[in-house]
Design an enzyme around this catalytic site. Structure first.
Site, PDB file in Angstrom:
ATOM      1  N   TRP A 181      -4.522  -3.001   1.912  1.00 20.54           N
ATOM      2  CA  TRP A 181      -3.321  -3.540   1.261  1.00 20.54           C
ATOM      3  C   TRP A 181      -3.300  -5.054   1.149  1.00 20.54           C
ATOM      4  O   TRP A 181      -2.476  -5.601   0.442  1.00 20.54           O
ATOM      5  CB  TRP A 181      -2.057  -3.023   1.953  1.00 20.54           C
ATOM      6  CG  TRP A 181      -1.479  -1.857   1.211  1.00 20.54           C
ATOM      7  CD1 TRP A 181      -2.111  -0.690   0.935  1.00 20.54           C
ATOM      8  CD2 TRP A 181      -0.167  -1.758   0.644  1.00 20.54           C
ATOM      9  NE1 TRP A 181      -1.268   0.155   0.249  1.00 20.54           N
ATOM     10  CE2 TRP A 181      -0.068  -0.482   0.060  1.00 20.54           C
ATOM     11  CE3 TRP A 181       0.943  -2.595   0.592  1.00 20.54           C
ATOM     12  CZ2 TRP A 181       1.090  -0.035  -0.588  1.00 20.54           C
ATOM     13  CZ3 TRP A 181       2.085  -2.149  -0.044  1.00 20.54           C
ATOM     14  CH2 TRP A 181       2.144  -0.885  -0.638  1.00 20.54           C
TER      15      TRP A 181
ATOM     16  N   TYR B 224     -11.416  -1.453   1.052  1.00 21.14           N
ATOM     17  CA  TYR B 224     -10.093  -0.882   0.758  1.00 21.14           C
ATOM     18  C   TYR B 224      -9.012  -1.456   1.676  1.00 21.14           C
ATOM     19  O   TYR B 224      -9.255  -1.686   2.865  1.00 21.14           O
ATOM     20  CB  TYR B 224     -10.139   0.636   0.952  1.00 21.14           C
ATOM     21  CG  TYR B 224      -8.800   1.283   0.684  1.00 21.14           C
ATOM     22  CD1 TYR B 224      -8.423   1.572  -0.613  1.00 21.14           C
ATOM     23  CD2 TYR B 224      -7.919   1.557   1.722  1.00 21.14           C
ATOM     24  CE1 TYR B 224      -7.180   2.141  -0.865  1.00 21.14           C
ATOM     25  CE2 TYR B 224      -6.681   2.119   1.475  1.00 21.14           C
ATOM     26  CZ  TYR B 224      -6.320   2.415   0.175  1.00 21.14           C
ATOM     27  OH  TYR B 224      -5.097   2.958  -0.072  1.00 21.14           O
TER      28      TYR B 224
END
Ligand SMILES: Nc1nc2c(c(=O)[nH]1)N[C@H]1C(S)=C(S)[C@@H](COP(=O)(O)OP(=O)(O)OC[C@H]3O[C@@H](n4cnc5c(=O)[nH]c(N)nc54)[C@H](O)[C@@H]3O)O[C@H]1N2
Ligand SMILES: Nc1nc2c(c(=O)[nH]1)N[C@H]1C(S)=C(S)[C@@H](COP(=O)(O)OP(=O)(O)OC[C@H]3O[C@@H](n4cnc5c(=O)[nH]c(N)nc54)[C@H](O)[C@@H]3O)O[C@H]1N2
Ligand SMILES: [Mo]
Length: 745
Positions: free
Chosen positions: A103, A101
């Site tokens: 950005w 996980y």
């Protein structure tokens, strides 16, 4: 024009190279101008590195406390390939965790998770994750209440043009801080939220913000609410509507189910406690008169209730979202242009922007043969308790036994809660492989680290799914010698496994970019051809005539619920859900309720950890703006002056923020905007645990997740519950830490 497309938007590249604001962006972010600071930063990962103890077979014992030795790319890729082969041969692919996980990058091709997933799928699959840290609780409750079609983050908001034209009062829980609207996962050519807010004010619109921090309310009125008590405020207002005969019965009858159950709860018929304005005032710290006034305003004026995403990033985070739906339904303005309910205006750049959807092609990741998954924020639970069962949205998930973690494009030692607990659990897998550009705490807690080119060291195509701009992000400079793109690294690992051709897919990186862009061009014929696009650096859809239609969620449904039903079981808005009730979860019953999320214990403060103004999570922490924002190299804690006084901490002091889970060093700053009892420490400080002279582990990096609780928001959604843990504040106990800080600076 040469463009660099980042999470902070498009920038023009001038000789130097230096970044300049994109000429078509009405409010470019200053933070993003600092990206190139990272190029030669000493924190760069410059070559593949392996942890010494791991090479010697310690299986993780010294992970996070060991030294690293350099390897050639050939040796490192072979070690990684051998490790994949060993783990899948001995334990199967269900022992590989590739959730990864984070950005990562704004570009569509060099999106690290997609690259990793494509590789791991070819290698037989991996345990994956569902949901996000951003919106993981809303994402699970909303399908039961509004339907899955309204559950993605950012989709549930009227467009700003409608709000400006029609709405006169916005009741903003958690505010609409512009600093958060600087970013967009797929970049943007135009930050428009500030202009919309100005237009709204110019049209006579008011904003009333409920937040523990008055800096969330730069415009309009601010009402100080205690952290984690928004649900009680909403229920109190709903009680006012009911007791004053202001319920919009027509709307409730036509568009909702379950109103009677909620009213039975509000009135006290269900549990003997009427949820009056006075009841809510005692819990929230708001005035009962204010709550009555707000409830009347919502019905008397064209109004909109907006919730920040932070409200659901908490224990029982379903409740404020569900209660807001109930309150808005009782007001009855849902579906009217620019009114009703919005979830996350200003949380990121795109929310509320009237745009055509740019759902374009991405790198194909293939199919994952492994079906096991976890809700993303249950990472530590998974590592700690393999084989145990986890409740999740009516299912029972068996937690997998992970031997190999591979992370690319995220920083769990930024984003996860209770980092000291994660650190202990993180020692259990046999191997941790990380691809990173900089030595984050995650890289420092790995066994094998591959260096990654930074986003401006490779070309890409950037486009967000709710934006009208596509950027050709240029390769502004070359990566340092020996530093590769994630794609190239993974291709070389794949080669050792006989998977290189399949992984590369018969295209060079450049050919992939063209392929992805041409996928967009096929969908939007007005786009220029590939060569013109690269030369121009960007393309805009929706200009002039192509402007998209204004939008208000649920407008079609409200106009004719029978003809345009929701995907909920009843086809209507479910103010009470038989499905959720049927799960029998005490921490998320069948209709919205007040459950106090406060932790036990007598520590005096509640800590908020909002998004940082001067960086993106932990990214750009080493660049100018975040450096300048620090004080003596420390993260700044904002506190009410009275609270500093009571804690015996002076302004500018190096202080300890602490609870049972850890200790964080911070620089104390006084800010009367912060409500008494609340302390504010933004996210993104680089977790840096050291042992001090008193034999304590202290985080010098100022990461709030040293102190947050790692509990699922509830058994329903198992989301992250970072918000408002209890903490104490005290003077520094080991002055020797100041020396360590100097050494770091
Ligand atoms: N206490 C608290 N914790 C929170 C939150 C909160 O409000 N409070 N918010 C949560 C939320 S909403 C989120 S979204 C998460 C964010 O958590 P993350 O998304 O994990 O945080 P980032 O710092 O953006 O981490 C991205 C990492 O990927 C690396 N990276 C970037 N591009 C590339 C690339 O191309 N290749 C490779 N290999 N690496 C790359 C960066 O260097 C960086 O280390 O944090 C969550 N954590
Ligand atoms: N500059 C910058 N912008 C970002 C990010 C970043 O890292 N940097 N991250 C992006 C990401 S990934 C996401 S998901 C979004 C997140 O968007 P949000 O979750 O909406 O943002 P936060 O900053 O966590 O919280 C917003 C405000 O909520 C308030 N708040 C906290 N707890 C409570 C409470 O209990 N009640 C009330 N009423 N208010 C409360 C805080 O004061 C805070 O200022 O932001 C995005 N924007
Ligand atoms: Mo997020």
């Amino acid at each position: 024009m040469q463009i660099f497309a980042s999470h902070f938007g498009f920038y023009e590249v001038s000789p130097g190279p230096v970044l300049r604001p994109f000429r078509h962006d009405p409010a470019p972010s200053a933070t993003g101008l600092a990206h190139l600071d990272l190029a030669r930063d000493p924190s760069r990962v410059m070559q593949p590195m392996a942890r010494r103890g791991w090479l010697e077979g310690d299986k993780g014992a010294a992970r996070g406390e060991d030294v690293f030795v350099p390897l050639t790319m050939e040796a490192a890729t072979r070690l990684a390939a051998d490790e994949i082969a060993r783990v899948r041969g001995t334990h199967g692919n269900g022992a590989i965790f590739g959730g990864s996980y984070g950005w990562a990058s704004a570009g569509r091709f060099h999106h690290a998770q997609s690259q990793l997933k494509r590789f791991l799928n070819l290698a037989g699959g991996f345990v994956s994750t569902v949901n996000t840290y951003s919106y993981g609780t809303a994402k699970v409750i909303l399908p039961h209440v509004l339907g899955a079609e309204h559950a993605e983050s950012g989709v549930f908001a009227p467009s700003w043009d409608q709000i400006v034209a029609q709405c006169r009062v916005i009741l903003a829980f958690g505010g609409m801080r512009l600093s958060n609207a600087q970013v967009e996962a797929g970049s943007t050519g135009a930050h428009r939220t500030a202009d919309w807010l100005a237009a709204y004010s110019a049209a006579g619109g008011r904003i009333i913000t409920l937040s523990p921090d008055a800096s969330d309310a730069p415009q309009g009125e601010h009402l100080a609410i205690r952290p984690g008590t928004d649900t009680a405020a909403m229920l109190g207002m709903a009680h006012v509507l009911w007791s004053e005969g202001r319920l919009e019965r027509g709307f409730l009858d036509r568009c909702t189910v379950g109103a009677e159950q909620v009213i039975a709860y509000l009135s006290g018929t269900e549990d003997g406690v009427p949820k009056t304005a006075d009841w809510a005032a005692a819990i929230t710290g708001l005035g009962a008169d204010d709550l009555r006034r707000l409830a009347r305003l919502l019905t008397d004026e064209p109004s909109l209730i907006n919730l920040s995403w932070s409200l659901q990033r908490a224990r029982y985070g379903e409740q404020p979202y569900w209660a807001a739906v109930a309150l808005a339904a009782m007001v009855g303005r849902i579906g009217q242009p620019g009114q009703g309910l919005a979830l996350g205006l200003s949380a990121i750049a795109s929310v509320g922007q009237p745009v055509r959807k740019l759902r374009g092609p991405a790198l194909p990741v293939g199919r994952n043969p492994v079906s096991a998954f976890i809700p993303v924020a249950r990472l530590t639970d998974m590592l700690e308790r393999p084989g145990e069962v986890l409740d999740y949205d009516g299912q029972c998930l068996t937690l997998p036994n992970i031997r190999l973690i591979w992370w690319a494009g995220g920083n769990p030692y930024h984003h996860h809660q209770d980092l000291n607990r994660l650190r202990a659990a993180w020692k259990r897998p046999e191997t941790v492989i990380v691809q990173e550009s900089v030595w984050t705490a995650t890289a420092r807690h790995a066994d094998l680290v591959f260096p990654s080119a930074l986003p401006f060291e490779r070309a890409d195509v950037a486009a967000a799914s709710r934006d009208s701009w596509i950027g050709y992000s240029a390769r502004v400079m070359d990566p340092p010698q020996g530093v590769l793109t994630d794609h190239e690294t993974l291709a070389r690992v794949a080669a050792h496994l006989g998977l290189e051709d399949a992984f590369r897919g018969g295209r060079t990186e450049h050919q992939w970019l063209q392929h992805i862009y041409e996928g967009y061009a096929a969908e939007f014929p007005e786009l220029p051809d590939w060569d013109s696009f690269r030369l121009q650096g960007f393309a805009q859809l929706d200009a002039g005539e192509a402007a998209p239609a204004p939008y208000t969620p649920l407008a079609a449904f409200v106009a004719d619920p029978g003809a345009a039903p929701l995907s909920t079981p009843s086809g209507k808005i479910e103010l009470a859900s038989a499905v959720v009730a049927g799960f029998g979860y005490a921490d998320c019953p069948g209709h919205p309720v007040w459950l106090d999320p406060d932790e036990p214990g007598d520590l005096p403060f509640r800590m908020l950890s909002p998004q940082p103004e001067t960086r993106l999570h932990s990214q750009l922490d080493r660049a100018g703006p975040a450096r300048q924002a620090r004080w003596k190299g420390l993260e700044r804690l904002r506190a009410n002056p009275a609270d500093l006084l009571a804690a015996g901490v002076a302004v500018g002091d190096v202080a300890e923020l602490y609870n049972d889970r850890g200790i964080v060093l911070v620089a104390a700053t006084a800010d009367p905007k912060v409500g008494q009892g609340t302390l504010v420490l933004p996210t993104g400080g680089w977790f840096n645990p050291v042992r001090d002279a008193l034999d304590r582990v202290v985080d010098l990096g100022g990461n709030p997740n040293t102190l947050t609780a790692d509990l699922g928001s509830s058994r329903l959604s198992q989301g992250a519950s970072a918000n408002h843990p209890r903490v104490g504040l005290r003077a520094l106990r080991d002055p020797g830490l100041l020396k360590k800080l100097e050494d770091l600076a």
